[in-house]
Design a protein around this motif. Structure first.
Motif, PDB file in Angstrom:
ATOM      1  N   LYS A   5       0.943  -1.289  -0.148  1.00  0.00           N
ATOM      2  CA  LYS A   5       0.013  -0.088   0.052  1.00  0.00           C
ATOM      3  C   LYS A   5       0.809   1.469   0.100  1.00  0.00           C
ATOM      4  O   LYS A   5       0.598   2.141  -0.703  1.00  0.00           O
ATOM      5  CB  LYS A   5      -0.792  -0.086   1.268  1.00  0.00           C
ATOM      6  CG  LYS A   5      -2.075  -1.007   0.998  1.00  0.00           C
ATOM      7  CD  LYS A   5      -2.874  -0.891   2.174  1.00  0.00           C
ATOM      8  CE  LYS A   5      -4.103  -1.614   2.235  1.00  0.00           C
ATOM      9  NZ  LYS A   5      -4.992  -1.629   3.590  1.00  0.00           N
ATOM     10  N   ASN A   6       1.816   1.234   0.935  1.00  0.00           N
ATOM     11  CA  ASN A   6       2.770   2.402   0.942  1.00  0.00           C
ATOM     12  C   ASN A   6       3.585   2.713  -0.456  1.00  0.00           C
ATOM     13  O   ASN A   6       3.672   3.812  -0.883  1.00  0.00           O
ATOM     14  CB  ASN A   6       3.708   2.431   2.173  1.00  0.00           C
ATOM     15  CG  ASN A   6       2.908   2.491   3.420  1.00  0.00           C
ATOM     16  OD1 ASN A   6       2.026   2.999   3.420  1.00  0.00           O
ATOM     17  ND2 ASN A   6       3.774   1.888   4.575  1.00  0.00           N
ATOM     18  N   ALA A   7       4.059   1.598  -0.721  1.00  0.00           N
ATOM     19  CA  ALA A   7       4.811   1.559  -1.910  1.00  0.00           C
ATOM     20  C   ALA A   7       4.250   2.121  -3.223  1.00  0.00           C
ATOM     21  O   ALA A   7       4.500   2.741  -3.987  1.00  0.00           O
ATOM     22  CB  ALA A   7       5.472   0.356  -2.489  1.00  0.00           C
ATOM     23  N   GLY A   9       1.284   3.833  -3.153  1.00  0.00           N
ATOM     24  CA  GLY A   9       0.424   5.047  -2.905  1.00  0.00           C
ATOM     25  C   GLY A   9      -0.991   4.782  -2.909  1.00  0.00           C
ATOM     26  O   GLY A   9      -1.763   5.590  -3.178  1.00  0.00           O
ATOM     27  N   LYS A  12      -4.769   3.869   2.743  1.00  0.00           N
ATOM     28  CA  LYS A  12      -4.559   2.931   3.872  1.00  0.00           C
ATOM     29  C   LYS A  12      -5.967   2.568   4.511  1.00  0.00           C
ATOM     30  O   LYS A  12      -5.712   1.186   5.258  1.00  0.00           O
ATOM     31  CB  LYS A  12      -3.761   3.686   4.984  1.00  0.00           C
ATOM     32  CG  LYS A  12      -2.468   4.082   4.602  1.00  0.00           C
ATOM     33  CD  LYS A  12      -1.841   4.998   5.576  1.00  0.00           C
ATOM     34  CE  LYS A  12      -0.221   5.295   5.074  1.00  0.00           C
ATOM     35  NZ  LYS A  12       0.552   5.711   6.239  1.00  0.00           N
ATOM     36  N   SER A  83       7.926   3.715  -8.445  1.00  0.00           N
ATOM     37  CA  SER A  83       6.625   4.185  -8.096  1.00  0.00           C
ATOM     38  C   SER A  83       7.077   5.625  -7.086  1.00  0.00           C
ATOM     39  O   SER A  83       7.975   5.854  -6.367  1.00  0.00           O
ATOM     40  CB  SER A  83       5.790   3.323  -7.081  1.00  0.00           C
ATOM     41  OG  SER A  83       6.018   3.141  -6.240  1.00  0.00           O
ATOM     42  N   GLY A  85       5.589   6.296  -4.356  1.00  0.00           N
ATOM     43  CA  GLY A  85       5.328   5.996  -2.938  1.00  0.00           C
ATOM     44  C   GLY A  85       6.635   5.463  -2.498  1.00  0.00           C
ATOM     45  O   GLY A  85       7.175   5.616  -1.286  1.00  0.00           O
ATOM     46  N   ILE A  88       9.276   8.462  -1.834  1.00  0.00           N
ATOM     47  CA  ILE A  88       8.826   9.045  -0.643  1.00  0.00           C
ATOM     48  C   ILE A  88       9.554   8.149   0.352  1.00  0.00           C
ATOM     49  O   ILE A  88      10.161   8.923   1.417  1.00  0.00           O
ATOM     50  CB  ILE A  88       7.490   9.208  -0.505  1.00  0.00           C
ATOM     51  CG1 ILE A  88       7.101  10.185  -1.545  1.00  0.00           C
ATOM     52  CG2 ILE A  88       6.948   9.763   0.893  1.00  0.00           C
ATOM     53  CD1 ILE A  88       5.368  10.317  -1.654  1.00  0.00           C
ATOM     54  N   ALA A  89       9.166   6.853   0.360  1.00  0.00           N
ATOM     55  CA  ALA A  89       9.669   5.850   1.608  1.00  0.00           C
ATOM     56  C   ALA A  89      11.278   6.043   1.485  1.00  0.00           C
ATOM     57  O   ALA A  89      11.978   5.988   2.629  1.00  0.00           O
ATOM     58  CB  ALA A  89       9.061   4.401   1.254  1.00  0.00           C
TER      59      ALA A  89
END
Length: 123
Positions: A5-7, A9, A12, A83, A85, A88-89
């Motif tokens: 989900k984070n990767a 984007g 949640k 991606s 996300g 960002i991570a």
């Protein structure tokens, strides 16, 4: 699911797009088992129950498909790295993990080697 989900984007508060990573309708006893136990059980069922009922042709098809799945999984992992996300991570990791660790390491080096510099300068 959280990592994907984070990767990617993804929101949640929803499981849309990550339902393949969910195991639903399992008993409370099964929820306590970890991933290794689940994998071992799947292997056991495949080897002891399903495999003996398959023809050589079916086994060859499964092995061929598993190779394709492996390649597609690697391609998916590579696409996640591109991606937004993931970027960002990555930036957060650098900001909150790598840089503070380097600063701490340099501070420790200064504390350890400063007495050596003082001793050498007094000689």
């Amino acid at each position: 699911k959280k990592i994907v989900k984070n990767a990617m984007g993804l929101p949640k508060d929803s499981d849309n797009g990550v339902q393949a990573f969910s195991i639903n309708n399992i008993s409370e006893n099964d929820k306590a088992r970890d991933g290794r136990q689940v994998r071992n059980e799947v292997k056991r069922i495949m080897n002891e129950i399903i495999a003996p009922t398959l023809s050589e042709e079916q086994i060859d098809c499964i092995l061929e498909e598993s190779s394709g799945v492996f390649r597609r999984n690697n391609a998916l992992a590579a696409s996640i790295q591109k991606s937004p996300g993931f970027k960002i991570a990555s930036a957060r990791c650098k900001k909150f993990v790598i840089i503070p660790v380097l600063v701490l390491f340099l501070a420790i080096l200064c504390v350890v080697f400063r007495p050596l510099a003082i001793v050498k300068s007094s000689i």
